[in-house]
Motif scaffolding. Structure first.
Motif, short mmCIF file in Angstrom:
data_model
loop_
_atom_site.label_atom_id
_atom_site.label_comp_id
_atom_site.label_asym_id
_atom_site.label_seq_id
_atom_site.Cartn_x
_atom_site.Cartn_y
_atom_site.Cartn_z
N LEU A 163 30.31 59.07 9.55
CA LEU A 163 29.64 58.77 10.82
C LEU A 163 30.42 59.32 12.01
O LEU A 163 30.36 58.78 13.12
CB LEU A 163 29.41 57.26 10.98
N GLN A 164 31.15 60.40 11.75
CA GLN A 164 31.86 61.09 12.82
C GLN A 164 31.41 62.53 12.86
O GLN A 164 31.15 63.16 11.83
CB GLN A 164 33.38 61.01 12.59
N ARG A 165 31.34 63.08 14.09
CA ARG A 165 30.91 64.47 14.27
C ARG A 165 32.04 65.41 13.93
O ARG A 165 33.19 65.21 14.32
CB ARG A 165 30.46 64.69 15.71
N ARG A 166 31.68 66.46 13.20
CA ARG A 166 32.64 67.50 12.87
C ARG A 166 31.95 68.84 12.89
O ARG A 166 30.76 68.94 12.58
CB ARG A 166 33.20 67.24 11.46
N ASP A 167 32.68 69.88 13.23
CA ASP A 167 32.13 71.24 13.21
C ASP A 167 32.16 71.81 11.80
O ASP A 167 33.19 71.73 11.11
CB ASP A 167 32.93 72.16 14.14
N TYR A 168 31.04 72.40 11.41
CA TYR A 168 30.96 73.10 10.13
C TYR A 168 30.55 74.55 10.39
O TYR A 168 29.84 74.85 11.36
CB TYR A 168 29.94 72.43 9.21
N TRP A 169 31.00 75.44 9.49
CA TRP A 169 30.75 76.87 9.63
C TRP A 169 30.06 77.42 8.39
O TRP A 169 30.31 76.98 7.27
CB TRP A 169 32.07 77.62 9.82
N GLY A 170 29.19 78.40 8.64
CA GLY A 170 28.62 79.16 7.54
C GLY A 170 29.63 80.17 7.03
O GLY A 170 30.71 80.36 7.60
N GLN A 171 29.24 80.85 5.95
CA GLN A 171 30.16 81.78 5.28
C GLN A 171 30.23 83.13 6.00
O GLN A 171 31.12 83.93 5.71
CB GLN A 171 29.73 81.98 3.82
N GLY A 172 29.33 83.37 6.91
CA GLY A 172 29.30 84.65 7.61
C GLY A 172 28.38 85.64 6.93
O GLY A 172 28.31 85.68 5.69
N THR A 173 27.70 86.43 7.74
CA THR A 173 26.83 87.47 7.19
C THR A 173 27.00 88.74 8.04
O THR A 173 27.08 88.67 9.26
CB THR A 173 25.36 87.02 7.16
N GLN A 174 27.08 89.86 7.37
CA GLN A 174 27.34 91.13 8.05
C GLN A 174 26.05 91.69 8.65
O GLN A 174 25.03 91.79 7.97
CB GLN A 174 27.94 92.15 7.08
N VAL A 175 26.13 92.06 9.91
CA VAL A 175 25.05 92.79 10.58
C VAL A 175 25.62 94.14 11.02
O VAL A 175 26.63 94.19 11.74
CB VAL A 175 24.52 92.02 11.80
N THR A 176 25.01 95.21 10.55
CA THR A 176 25.46 96.55 10.89
C THR A 176 24.30 97.31 11.52
O THR A 176 23.23 97.42 10.91
CB THR A 176 25.96 97.31 9.66
N VAL A 177 24.52 97.83 12.71
CA VAL A 177 23.49 98.57 13.44
C VAL A 177 23.96 100.02 13.56
O VAL A 177 24.99 100.29 14.18
CB VAL A 177 23.23 97.97 14.83
N SER A 178 23.21 100.92 12.97
CA SER A 178 23.57 102.34 13.01
C SER A 178 22.90 103.02 14.20
O SER A 178 21.80 102.66 14.60
CB SER A 178 23.16 103.02 11.71
N SER A 179 23.59 104.01 14.73
CA SER A 179 23.05 104.72 15.91
C SER A 179 22.18 105.88 15.50
O SER A 179 22.10 106.26 14.34
CB SER A 179 24.21 105.21 16.77
#
Length: 121
Positions: A105-121
Motif C-alpha cells: 500500500l505504498q507508491r513505488r516507481d516501476y520501469w519497463g524493460q525498454g524498447t529500441q526505436v530506430t529512425v533512419s534518415s
C-alpha cells in the motif's frame, strides 16, 4: 510482484510512425502518474511525456505535436503514439509508472524493460 512489459518499437524511416505499449501486471492497488523516458546512445535518460490518472498530459518541447501519450486505466496500459518520427528520436524508450502495490500500500516507481526505436534518415 509488479511488472511492466513494453511492446512496439522497431525500425522506421523518417516521417513514419510507431506505437509503443506498456502494460502493468501483478498485485496492483492503483496507478498514478505514467511516463515515457528515452535514452539515446551516449546521452542521459530524458523524460519525454507524462500522463496523470485524470488524463492530464505534458510533453518535452521536441516531441510536442508529434507524440501522443494515452492510458487505459481498466487495462492498466499506457500507449505512446509517435508520428512524424525524426532520426533524433532514435533511442531506447522506457515506460515508468507510479504503482501502489496491494502488498505494501505504498507508491513505488516501476520501469519497463525498454524498447529500441530506430529512425533512419
Amino acid at each position: 510482484q509488479v511488472q511492466l512489459v513494453e511492446s512496439g518499437g522497431g525500425l522506421v524511416q523518417a516521417g513514419g510512425s510507431l506505437r509503443l505499449s506498456c502494460a502493468a501486471s501483478g498485485s496492483i492497488a492503483g496507478i498514478g502518474i505514467m511516463a515515457w523516458y528515452r535514452q539515446a546512445p551516449g546521452k542521459q535518460r530524458e523524460l519525454v511525456t507524462t500522463i496523470t490518472s485524470a488524463g492530464s498530459t505534458n510533453y518535452v518541447d521536441s516531441v510536442k505535436g508529434r507524440f501522443t501519450i494515452s492510458r487505459d486505466n481498466a487495462k492498466r496500459t499506457m500507449y505512446l503514439q509517435m508520428n512524424s518520427l525524426k532520426p533524433e528520436d532514435t533511442a531506447v524508450y522506457y515506460c515508468n509508472m507510479g504503482v501502489v502495490a496491494t502488498t505494501t500500500l505504498q507508491r513505488r516507481d516501476y520501469w519497463g524493460q525498454g524498447t529500441q526505436v530506430t529512425v533512419s534518415s
